[in-house]
Design an enzyme around this catalytic site. Structure first.
Site, mmCIF file in Angstrom:
data_model
loop_
_atom_site.group_PDB
_atom_site.id
_atom_site.type_symbol
_atom_site.label_atom_id
_atom_site.label_comp_id
_atom_site.label_asym_id
_atom_site.label_seq_id
_atom_site.Cartn_x
_atom_site.Cartn_y
_atom_site.Cartn_z
ATOM 1 N N PRO A 19 0.806 -1.229 0.000
ATOM 2 C CA PRO A 19 0.000 0.000 0.000
ATOM 3 C C PRO A 19 0.838 1.278 0.000
ATOM 4 O O PRO A 19 0.393 2.318 -0.501
ATOM 5 C CB PRO A 19 -0.821 -0.116 1.295
ATOM 6 C CG PRO A 19 -0.957 -1.591 1.509
ATOM 7 C CD PRO A 19 0.364 -2.166 1.063
ATOM 8 N N GLU B 219 -1.254 -6.102 -3.363
ATOM 9 C CA GLU B 219 -1.642 -5.081 -2.380
ATOM 10 C C GLU B 219 -1.876 -3.731 -3.073
ATOM 11 O O GLU B 219 -1.234 -2.730 -2.777
ATOM 12 C CB GLU B 219 -0.581 -4.963 -1.276
ATOM 13 C CG GLU B 219 -0.341 -6.289 -0.582
ATOM 14 C CD GLU B 219 0.576 -6.195 0.641
ATOM 15 O OE1 GLU B 219 1.132 -5.114 0.891
ATOM 16 O OE2 GLU B 219 0.733 -7.208 1.333
ATOM 17 N N THR C 67 -5.139 -5.097 0.887
ATOM 18 C CA THR C 67 -4.892 -5.349 2.305
ATOM 19 C C THR C 67 -6.008 -4.684 3.119
ATOM 20 O O THR C 67 -6.958 -4.136 2.551
ATOM 21 C CB THR C 67 -3.539 -4.767 2.757
ATOM 22 O OG1 THR C 67 -3.597 -3.343 2.674
ATOM 23 C CG2 THR C 67 -2.413 -5.280 1.883
ATOM 24 N N ASN C 68 -5.857 -4.722 4.416
ATOM 25 C CA ASN C 68 -6.712 -3.971 5.353
ATOM 26 C C ASN C 68 -8.219 -4.233 5.254
ATOM 27 O O ASN C 68 -9.006 -3.286 5.167
ATOM 28 C CB ASN C 68 -6.431 -2.466 5.213
ATOM 29 C CG ASN C 68 -4.978 -2.141 5.486
ATOM 30 O OD1 ASN C 68 -4.168 -2.116 4.552
ATOM 31 N ND2 ASN C 68 -4.646 -1.943 6.743
ATOM 32 N N GLU D 238 -3.140 -13.929 1.748
ATOM 33 C CA GLU D 238 -2.002 -14.010 2.665
ATOM 34 C C GLU D 238 -2.519 -14.052 4.096
ATOM 35 O O GLU D 238 -3.354 -13.221 4.476
ATOM 36 C CB GLU D 238 -1.081 -12.778 2.546
ATOM 37 C CG GLU D 238 -0.413 -12.622 1.212
ATOM 38 C CD GLU D 238 0.541 -11.413 1.193
ATOM 39 O OE1 GLU D 238 0.829 -10.845 2.257
ATOM 40 O OE2 GLU D 238 0.982 -11.056 0.089
ATOM 41 N N ASP E 109 17.209 -15.981 13.339
ATOM 42 C CA ASP E 109 18.194 -15.609 12.311
ATOM 43 C C ASP E 109 18.897 -14.274 12.564
ATOM 44 O O ASP E 109 19.733 -13.859 11.772
ATOM 45 C CB ASP E 109 17.573 -15.632 10.909
ATOM 46 C CG ASP E 109 16.673 -14.436 10.631
ATOM 47 O OD1 ASP E 109 16.291 -13.714 11.581
ATOM 48 O OD2 ASP E 109 16.352 -14.215 9.440
ATOM 49 N N ASP F 70 13.343 2.568 2.385
ATOM 50 C CA ASP F 70 12.900 1.450 3.222
ATOM 51 C C ASP F 70 13.904 0.293 3.137
ATOM 52 O O ASP F 70 14.754 0.130 4.015
ATOM 53 C CB ASP F 70 11.493 1.011 2.783
ATOM 54 C CG ASP F 70 10.903 -0.051 3.685
ATOM 55 O OD1 ASP F 70 11.412 -0.228 4.815
ATOM 56 O OD2 ASP F 70 9.922 -0.714 3.278
ATOM 57 N N ASP G 255 10.562 -15.937 10.257
ATOM 58 C CA ASP G 255 11.083 -17.299 10.505
ATOM 59 C C ASP G 255 10.288 -17.997 11.614
ATOM 60 O O ASP G 255 10.215 -19.222 11.638
ATOM 61 C CB ASP G 255 12.575 -17.276 10.829
ATOM 62 C CG ASP G 255 12.956 -16.214 11.851
ATOM 63 O OD1 ASP G 255 13.041 -15.028 11.490
ATOM 64 O OD2 ASP G 255 13.122 -16.567 13.034
HETATM 65 CA CA CA Z 1 14.003 -13.236 12.049
#
Ligand code: CA
Length: 495
Positions: A141, A188, A227-228, A286, A297, A395, A406
């Site tokens: 989005p 999205e 989404t949303n 999703e 990780d 970003d 994970d």
């Molecule tokens: Ca992680």
């Protein structure tokens, strides 16, 4: 015994099994029984129990090995199919590489990767949902960045390029052997698609994408994805807006992450509105849920001890049982819409660590983390690499790193399947004939052979097949089941 040849073969298989067992070579079948799943009566017999595993190839390249519960290394796609997953979703970016050929990360998922993934899914009978982002990296989005190659194109040229790209991509993926069942036109797309953010122009782009898919193969379902869904009025408006603009599509899909996206009641209600008013299929494209709050990780997780772990809509424990419960509940919410409830895809159910940091600290932890960072950079197995900076400087270019999910996968840090994966099978109760081990609808000599092969570990039977294989109803599978099947075929009616 009607057929001495069969008897000898059965005896031989029995002896082989005994010998192998005594040598400890047959891994005990380790179907966990600590997961309870109440089956759902699905209104749509083809209800999708799907999973997105887009990162799989980059993970394998980074050294990850997937294993079934017994610890045996298996193709991930076989493990998923054996546990009831029946559809695979894969994201596709136009060109997720910089000019030097370094991948942006997130699996570096271009068309070639999607083709490989689709081919492997088809080998185990799973269809493919091709999720075209129409961007060179993550589309959501907040960003629908134009592919580099289309950057300077005006709307008309961009639409032509998008149509050609759509057709070419589907050709490539199908010719690799994938069974394309659905195409998602944009990802999205709340605020745009393919670099277009003008609400007068977005429907034109969607219609062009849709036309390209229809021309390629009219039997492929076309999905839109937002989404949303907790923004109830806005989500309903999106369906109205698509209708007013005559966008041709089949499936209205949303993401549903319970820590962000409201209640299941609201989800059912919103999807029900679209299904009832416009006759569209509806789907959750999703969802995911953590089975632990621990990270493995070194990259912070979306759901952790300090983030997204509380809220009214988090109805389940952060355990394997809780994870299975969430999947079942979301499927149940979509199914409650009626026969237009098409299914649910779990997002990145296998994006595990490339190097387990659990329990490490100090220099040992840093050393492992640096090894992981090197793998994320080299193979694109983290959510973003430093090379994404040129495309997404605000970003990904700042916060690049490993897997944020994970702890939402169905695999432990060492690659072994978690018992919660069984939810995909157990949620759907399948009818079967006693003895019909290969589940082809009839009891034949092939079924006796299948039992023998199972006992020497040449084949792996999914749960329904195992129930069918237990021909003498002893509660387990042994060579006597093969014998019983042979006797049934020969006309004996054993009690
Ligand atoms: Ca992680």
């Amino acid at each position: 015994m009607q057929n001495p040849g069969l008897f000898k073969r059965a005896l031989s298989a029995l002896l082989t099994a005994v010998i192998l067992l005594s040598c400890g070579l047959i891994p005990a079948y380790a179907q966990d029984t600590d997961i309870a799943v109440e089956p759902i009566e699905f209104n749509n017999p083809d209800f999708i129990r799907g999973m997105d595993v887009s990162s799989v190839i980059s993970l394998e390249n980074s050294g990850v090995v997937f294993r079934d519960e017994s610890g045996k290394a298996r193709d991930l796609f076989r493990i998923l199919a054996d546990h009831g997953v029946n559809y695979i979703r894969v994201r596709v970016w136009n060109d997720p590489y910089d000019s030097d050929g370094n991948g942006y990360g997130g699996g570096n998922n271009d068309v070639a990767k999607a083709a490989q993934i689709g081919k492997r899914a088809a080998k185990y009978g799973m269809k493919l949902l091709v999720d075209l982002h129409y961007s060179d990296f993550w589309a959501d989005p907040s960003k629908q960045t134009s592919p580099k190659a289309w950057k300077d194109m005006a709307l008309e040229g961009r639409i032509a390029a998008l149509k050609e790209y759509t057709t070419d991509s589907l050709e490539t993926i199908r010719s690799a052997g994938a069974d394309i069942g659905m195409v998602q036109i944009g990802n999205e797309i709340n605020n745009g698609v393919a670099g277009v953010t003008d609400f007068g122009e977005i429907p034109k782009v969607l219609s062009a994408a849709s036309a390209a898919v229809r021309a390629f193969d009219p039997s492929i379902l076309i999905a839109v994805h937002f989404t949303n869904p907790e923004q109830t009025a806005t989500t309903k408006w999106r369906a109205d807006w698509l209708d007013e603009n005559k966008v041709d599509y089949d499936v209205f899909s949303v993401s549903y992450y319970p820590y962000w996206h409201g209640s299941l009641t609201n989800l059912s209600q919103v999807l029900g509105y679209v299904a009832d008013k416009y006759g569209k299929y509806v789907m959750v494209a999703e969802t995911s849920y953590a089975n632990t709050l621990e990270d493995s990780d070194g990259h912070p997780n979306t759901v952790s001890h300090t983030a997204n772990h509380t809220g009214d809509d988090l109805l389940w424990d952060f355990t394997p049982q809780g994870q299975a419960d969430e999947v079942r509940a979301v499927m149940n919410a979509v199914n409650s819409v009626g026969e237009k409830g098409l299914g649910v895809f779990y997002w990145e159910g296998a994006w595990i660590t490339v190097g387990d940091t659990t329990g490490l600290d100090g220099d040992v932890y840093m050393s492992r983390l640096n090894e992981n960072r090197a793998l994320w950079e080299k193979y694109g197995s983290g959510w973003a690499s430093s090379f994404s900076d040129e495309y997404d400087p605000d970003d990904a270019g700042k916060w690049y790193g490993g897997s944020a999910v994970d702890n939402q996968a169905f695999f432990k840090p060492d690659g072994t399947a978690v018992s919660s994966l069984w939810v995909f099978d157990r949620v759907k109760e399948e009818a079967y004939l006693i003895g019909d081990t290969d589940l082809d609808g009839e009891v034949s000599i092939l079924d006796a052979t299948a039992v023998q092969r199972y006992l020497v570990d040449l084949v792996y039977l999914r749960p329904t097949a195992q129930k069918a294989a237990d021909a003498n109803r002893s509660g387990g599978i042994e060579i006597l089941d093969a014998t019983r099947i042979q006797r049934t075929i020969a006309g004996y009616h054993d009690e």
